[in-house]
Scaffold this motif. Structure first.
Motif, PDB file in Angstrom:
ATOM      1  N   LEU A 140       0.727  -1.275  -0.001  1.00 35.58           N
ATOM      2  CA  LEU A 140       0.213   0.020  -0.677  1.00 35.58           C
ATOM      3  C   LEU A 140       0.866   0.990   0.290  1.00 35.58           C
ATOM      4  CD1 LEU A 140      -2.640   1.617   0.303  1.00 35.58           C
ATOM      5  CD2 LEU A 140      -2.888   1.467   2.617  1.00 35.58           C
ATOM      6  N   ARG A 141       2.088   1.178   0.497  1.00 37.76           N
ATOM      7  CA  ARG A 141       2.818   2.312   0.780  1.00 37.76           C
ATOM      8  C   ARG A 141       3.233   2.242  -0.501  1.00 37.76           C
ATOM      9  NH1 ARG A 141       5.849   5.604   3.498  1.00 37.76           N
ATOM     10  NH2 ARG A 141       5.030   4.281   5.742  1.00 37.76           N
ATOM     11  N   ASP A 150      -4.407   8.285  -4.903  1.00 38.30           N
ATOM     12  CA  ASP A 150      -4.999   7.513  -3.968  1.00 38.30           C
ATOM     13  C   ASP A 150      -5.678   7.457  -2.940  1.00 38.30           C
ATOM     14  OD1 ASP A 150      -6.815   6.455  -6.402  1.00 38.30           O
ATOM     15  OD2 ASP A 150      -5.195   5.632  -7.079  1.00 38.30           O
ATOM     16  N   ALA A 151      -4.529   8.701  -1.613  1.00 33.59           N
ATOM     17  CA  ALA A 151      -4.257   8.639  -0.988  1.00 33.59           C
ATOM     18  C   ALA A 151      -5.534   8.924   0.335  1.00 33.59           C
ATOM     19  CB  ALA A 151      -3.536   8.986  -0.454  1.00 33.59           C
ATOM     20  N   SER A 152      -6.257  10.393  -0.543  1.00 38.40           N
ATOM     21  CA  SER A 152      -7.409  10.343   0.486  1.00 38.40           C
ATOM     22  C   SER A 152      -8.465   9.652  -0.141  1.00 38.40           C
ATOM     23  CB  SER A 152      -8.100  11.843  -0.777  1.00 38.40           C
ATOM     24  OG  SER A 152      -8.549  11.586  -1.766  1.00 38.40           O
ATOM     25  N   HIS A 153      -8.176   8.496  -1.194  1.00 36.50           N
ATOM     26  CA  HIS A 153      -9.613   7.388  -0.979  1.00 36.50           C
ATOM     27  C   HIS A 153      -9.401   6.600   0.047  1.00 36.50           C
ATOM     28  CE1 HIS A 153     -10.835   9.240  -4.118  1.00 36.50           C
ATOM     29  NE2 HIS A 153     -10.025   9.298  -4.967  1.00 36.50           N
ATOM     30  N   ALA A 154      -8.069   5.593   0.349  1.00 35.45           N
ATOM     31  CA  ALA A 154      -7.728   5.498   1.546  1.00 35.45           C
ATOM     32  C   ALA A 154      -7.918   5.872   2.970  1.00 35.45           C
ATOM     33  CB  ALA A 154      -6.723   4.552   0.756  1.00 35.45           C
ATOM     34  N   GLY A 155      -7.684   7.224   3.360  1.00 30.98           N
ATOM     35  CA  GLY A 155      -7.529   7.393   4.130  1.00 30.98           C
ATOM     36  C   GLY A 155      -6.100   8.026   5.045  1.00 30.98           C
ATOM     37  N   VAL A 156      -5.473   7.774   4.231  1.00 29.14           N
ATOM     38  CA  VAL A 156      -3.727   7.946   4.272  1.00 29.14           C
ATOM     39  C   VAL A 156      -3.139   9.470   3.746  1.00 29.14           C
ATOM     40  CG1 VAL A 156      -1.070   7.464   3.928  1.00 29.14           C
ATOM     41  CG2 VAL A 156      -3.105   5.720   3.333  1.00 29.14           C
ATOM     42  N   ALA A 157      -3.180  10.154   4.888  1.00 27.83           N
ATOM     43  CA  ALA A 157      -2.254  11.324   5.062  1.00 27.83           C
ATOM     44  C   ALA A 157      -0.822  11.014   4.082  1.00 27.83           C
ATOM     45  CB  ALA A 157      -2.319  12.232   6.253  1.00 27.83           C
ATOM     46  N   LEU A 158      -0.555  11.728   3.547  1.00 25.18           N
ATOM     47  CA  LEU A 158       0.255  12.626   2.640  1.00 25.18           C
ATOM     48  C   LEU A 158       1.680  13.503   3.574  1.00 25.18           C
ATOM     49  CD1 LEU A 158      -0.228  11.866  -0.838  1.00 25.18           C
ATOM     50  CD2 LEU A 158       0.849   9.920   1.127  1.00 25.18           C
ATOM     51  N   ASP A 167       0.342   5.291  10.161  1.00 23.07           N
ATOM     52  CA  ASP A 167      -0.214   5.453  11.479  1.00 23.07           C
ATOM     53  C   ASP A 167      -1.595   4.855   9.788  1.00 23.07           C
ATOM     54  OD1 ASP A 167       1.399   4.822  13.651  1.00 23.07           O
ATOM     55  OD2 ASP A 167       0.708   6.638  14.982  1.00 23.07           O
ATOM     56  N   ASP A 168      -1.114   6.079   9.263  1.00 17.49           N
ATOM     57  CA  ASP A 168      -2.443   5.681   8.460  1.00 17.49           C
ATOM     58  C   ASP A 168      -2.536   4.658   7.371  1.00 17.49           C
ATOM     59  OD1 ASP A 168      -3.516   8.624   9.497  1.00 17.49           O
ATOM     60  OD2 ASP A 168      -2.932   9.034   7.635  1.00 17.49           O
ATOM     61  N   ILE A 169      -1.155   4.000   7.191  1.00 17.57           N
ATOM     62  CA  ILE A 169      -1.523   2.785   6.712  1.00 17.57           C
ATOM     63  C   ILE A 169      -1.607   1.956   7.692  1.00 17.57           C
ATOM     64  CG2 ILE A 169       0.598   1.449   5.406  1.00 17.57           C
ATOM     65  CD1 ILE A 169       0.637   2.931   4.024  1.00 17.57           C
ATOM     66  N   ALA A 170      -1.379   1.804   8.317  1.00 16.97           N
ATOM     67  CA  ALA A 170      -1.549   0.834   9.546  1.00 16.97           C
ATOM     68  C   ALA A 170      -3.905   0.260   9.144  1.00 16.97           C
ATOM     69  CB  ALA A 170      -1.097   0.804  10.846  1.00 16.97           C
ATOM     70  N   ALA A 171      -4.149   1.231   9.455  1.00 12.34           N
ATOM     71  CA  ALA A 171      -5.376   1.580   9.805  1.00 12.34           C
ATOM     72  C   ALA A 171      -5.711   1.202   8.537  1.00 12.34           C
ATOM     73  CB  ALA A 171      -5.513   3.482  10.298  1.00 12.34           C
ATOM     74  N   ALA A 172      -5.075   2.379   7.343  1.00  8.97           N
ATOM     75  CA  ALA A 172      -6.475   1.773   5.769  1.00  8.97           C
ATOM     76  C   ALA A 172      -6.312   0.187   5.644  1.00  8.97           C
ATOM     77  CB  ALA A 172      -5.237   2.156   4.981  1.00  8.97           C
TER      78      ALA A 172
END
Length: 196
Positions: A140-141, A150-158, A167-172
């Protein structure tokens, strides 16, 4: 599909790397509920157009980050063509979708599928992972570094350097399904290739 709205008050810790460079206002990412009529309408308009482009000589408008997966419904026998974002590493194509979506369940059997990848018709063998592992997080990273849209769609902050927040990667990964498509077992990337 996600939208940004102003967040009143303190910025949540998991959004700090996303929001630290923004001046005003602090955003919070909210997910539009599944089954939303507007979402269904948008996809019913957009997806046929995307499918048409990906199958055409004009595929380069989208094919650098969108692949068309073609498969058969496991219960209905219906043919599906699903445009999704992808990340390719050697003979593997990786896609993610929300666990709440149903279409990925048609790939669990591992039966070969067809895909239009950068204007070529290929065969691939899919595997589906619903478990959040270190490997899934690493994929995913890499996926989000290659396709930051696609980061916002996954809920991952850049962060400001375009790196996803750990932390966002783990949660996503807890809410996403990883679809890995092996082109090599189907005879390599050139096997089944049909240039448009």
């Amino acid at each position: 599909m996600r939208c940004l709205i102003p967040h009143a008050g303190r910025v949540p810790a998991n959004l700090q790397c996303y929001t630290k460079d923004l001046k005003t206002p602090w955003p919070t990412i909210l997910k539009i509920q599944k089954g939303n009529n507007m979402e269904k309408l948008l996809f019913s308009i957009i997806n046929p157009l995307v499918r048409l482009i990906l199958r055409s000589p004009a595929h380069s408008l989208m094919s650098h980050n969108t692949v068309l997966l073609e498969f058969t419904g496991r219960k209905s026998g219906k043919k599906y063509a699903m445009p999704v974002s992808y990340y390719q590493a050697n003979a593997h194509v990786y896609c993610f979708t929300d666990k709440a979506n149903q279409w990925w369940r048609n790939l669990v059997s591992g039966d070969p599928i067809s895909l239009f990848l950068r204007g070529r018709s290929l065969a691939g063998k899919p595997s589906v992972s619903t478990t959040a592992t270190e490997e899934t997080q690493a994929i995913l990273r890499s996926f989000l570094i290659a396709s930051p849209r696609d980061a916002s769609h996954a809920g991952v902050a850049l962060d400001s350097a375009g790196q996803p927040c750990d932390d966002d990667i783990a949660a996503a990964c807890e809410k996403l399904v990883l679809i890995s498509i092996d082109l090599e077992t189907m005879g390599g990337a050139s096997a089944g290739e049909q240039p448009l």
